[in-house]
Design an enzyme around this catalytic site. Structure first.
Site, PDB file in Angstrom:
ATOM      1  N   LYS A  52      26.566  -8.164  12.744  1.00  0.00           N
ATOM      2  CA  LYS A  52      27.640  -8.614  11.848  1.00  0.00           C
ATOM      3  C   LYS A  52      28.945  -8.768  12.629  1.00  0.00           C
ATOM      4  O   LYS A  52      29.673  -9.761  12.466  1.00  0.00           O
ATOM      5  CB  LYS A  52      27.817  -7.617  10.683  1.00  0.00           C
ATOM      6  N   GLN A  96      28.225   0.031   5.655  1.00  0.00           N
ATOM      7  CA  GLN A  96      26.802  -0.192   5.877  1.00  0.00           C
ATOM      8  C   GLN A  96      25.984   0.907   5.197  1.00  0.00           C
ATOM      9  O   GLN A  96      26.298   2.096   5.297  1.00  0.00           O
ATOM     10  CB  GLN A  96      26.515  -0.221   7.398  1.00  0.00           C
ATOM     11  N   ASP A 119      30.305  -7.128   0.016  1.00  0.00           N
ATOM     12  CA  ASP A 119      28.882  -6.972  -0.277  1.00  0.00           C
ATOM     13  C   ASP A 119      28.548  -7.263  -1.736  1.00  0.00           C
ATOM     14  O   ASP A 119      27.370  -7.381  -2.083  1.00  0.00           O
ATOM     15  CB  ASP A 119      28.443  -5.528   0.025  1.00  0.00           C
TER      16      ASP A 119
END
Ligand code: GUN
Length: 284
Positions: A52, A96, A119
């Site tokens: 990422k 994460q 997200d």
């Protein structure tokens, strides 16, 4: 059989984002910034986070990584998120998952400013998706799958969609996206589903996100179906999906490869979400 090539589409999307950022930066705007938080040293998470960060750099998004020790407290993590929430230069915040078991994941997600929730996991964004509002942020993997199906002109109208896996990250938001505007008829299967095959073999579009390598065999798939494999499993150093690709590919209309299918699309949509949040600040 059509191979749904997520790598090629993700590259196209990234080039588009890169051009748009270059254009805005050349006009004097600051570049977008994404904060990426990794807690602990889960090897798979480290690989995903590094990818990422690398892709952010590739398109001109400033990544602000935080690699935090496994024993960080809930309060310390929330304090960091709080400071990023209040920082005008930070457009997106990504934590994460999975987090270590002593951390309450749902509370951490709720702590993120929903406007910076790249997200799309915050209850406000989940609620907007569930109620059909278009001003929320979509979770990257289901969003990427929809983009991939669109790219290959796979119509979802009136289709029987079966999703295997009911996670908050993939299965549930995926179901809501297919259900939007009452387009598809959706079934969600999970680990307690009895007779999985009776469901999967009826699917026009089958999405599999279980983390069980090669769970879906050829006899569980309808001829001419579209199969989307979200699985990323490492077996003897090789990456395989949740679908027995070699045998299933013979009978389908289209299928995603692993690797090179859904994975690159997830990261591309993360960059897209970050760019969209950033752009909205300057254009609205
Ligand atoms: N862990 C597995 N998939 C994801 C994802 O899409 N976002 C985050 N933050 N963590 C994940």
């Amino acid at each position: 059989m059509i191979l749904l090539d997520g790598k090629v589409l993700a590259q196209k999307i990234k080039e588009d984002i890169k051009k748009n950022i270059e254009n805005l930066v050349s006009k004097g705007y600051r570049p977008p910034t994404l904060s990426v938080i990794l807690v602990g040293d889960n090897p798979a998470s480290q690989i995903y986070v590094n990818k990422k960060i690398k892709d952010c750099q590739e398109v001109g998004i400033n990544s602000k990584p935080f690699f935090l020790p496994r024993d960080i407290t809930q309060l310390e993590l929330e304090e960091l998120i709080g400071s990023l929430n209040g920082d005008d230069e930070v457009d997106g915040i990504l934590v994460q998952l999975p987090l270590p078991s002593h951390i309450n994941t749902l509370e951490v997600i709720e702590y993120i400013n929903p406007k910076k929730d790249v997200d799309g996991f915050h209850p406000e964004n989940v609620g907007k998706l569930a109620t059909g509002r278009d001003d929320g942020i979509l979770p990257c993997t289901p969003y990427g799958i929809m983009r991939l199906l669109q790219e290959y002109n796979i119509d979802t109208f009136g289709k029987d969609v079966v999703i295997v896996g009911a996670s908050n990250i993939v299965g549930k938001p995926m179901a809501l996206l297919f259900l939007k505007d009452e387009k598809s008829t959706v079934t969600i299967c999970h680990k307690n589903t009895r007779d999985l095959k009776s469901h999967t073999s009826k699917a026009d579009i089958l999405v599999v996100a279980t983390g069980v390598p090669h769970l879906i065999k050829a006899d569980m798939v309808k001829k001419g179906a579209v199969v989307v494999d979200v699985g990323i499993n490492r077996i003897d150093g090789k990456i395989v999906g949740d679908v027995d690709f070699e045998n299933v590919k013979e009978k389908v209309y289209a299928i995603t490869p692993v690797p090179g299918g859904v994975g690159p699309m997830t990261v591309a949509m993360l960059l897209q979400n970050t760019f969209d949040i950033y752009k909205r600040k300057f254009t609205s």
